[in-house]
Design a protein around this motif. Structure first.
Motif: not given
Length: 69
Positions: A8-12, A31-36, A52-58
């Motif tokens: 819900d937070r990931c913006q790709g 472009g949304h991420a998921s855990v592989a 984690q630190q670089s994610c602008p959407e946390q």
């Protein structure tokens, strides 16, 4: 270590996959991420923390577990 992406937070922005490509995969459509791979394999903890630190959407949640070490 376990990792999760809040869809819900990931913006790709794709920064997580650039930081830890072996752990995060991107949806080809948006472009949304998921855990592989979960739990995180040994040696990839640092790149996951960078992601984690670089994610602008946390949107990346990391859990440390003593039994994973």
């Amino acid at each position: 270590m376990r990792v999760r992406v809040d869809s819900d937070r990931c913006q790709g922005h794709t920064l997580c996959a650039m930081a830890a490509p072996a752990v995060f995969e991107l949806n080809d459509m948006d472009g949304h991420a998921s855990v592989a791979t979960d739990p995180v394999p040994p040696g990839l903890e640092s790149p996951v923390r960078s992601a984690q630190q670089s994610c602008p959407e946390q949107a990346i949640e990391v859990e440390d577990h003593d039994d994973d070490r």
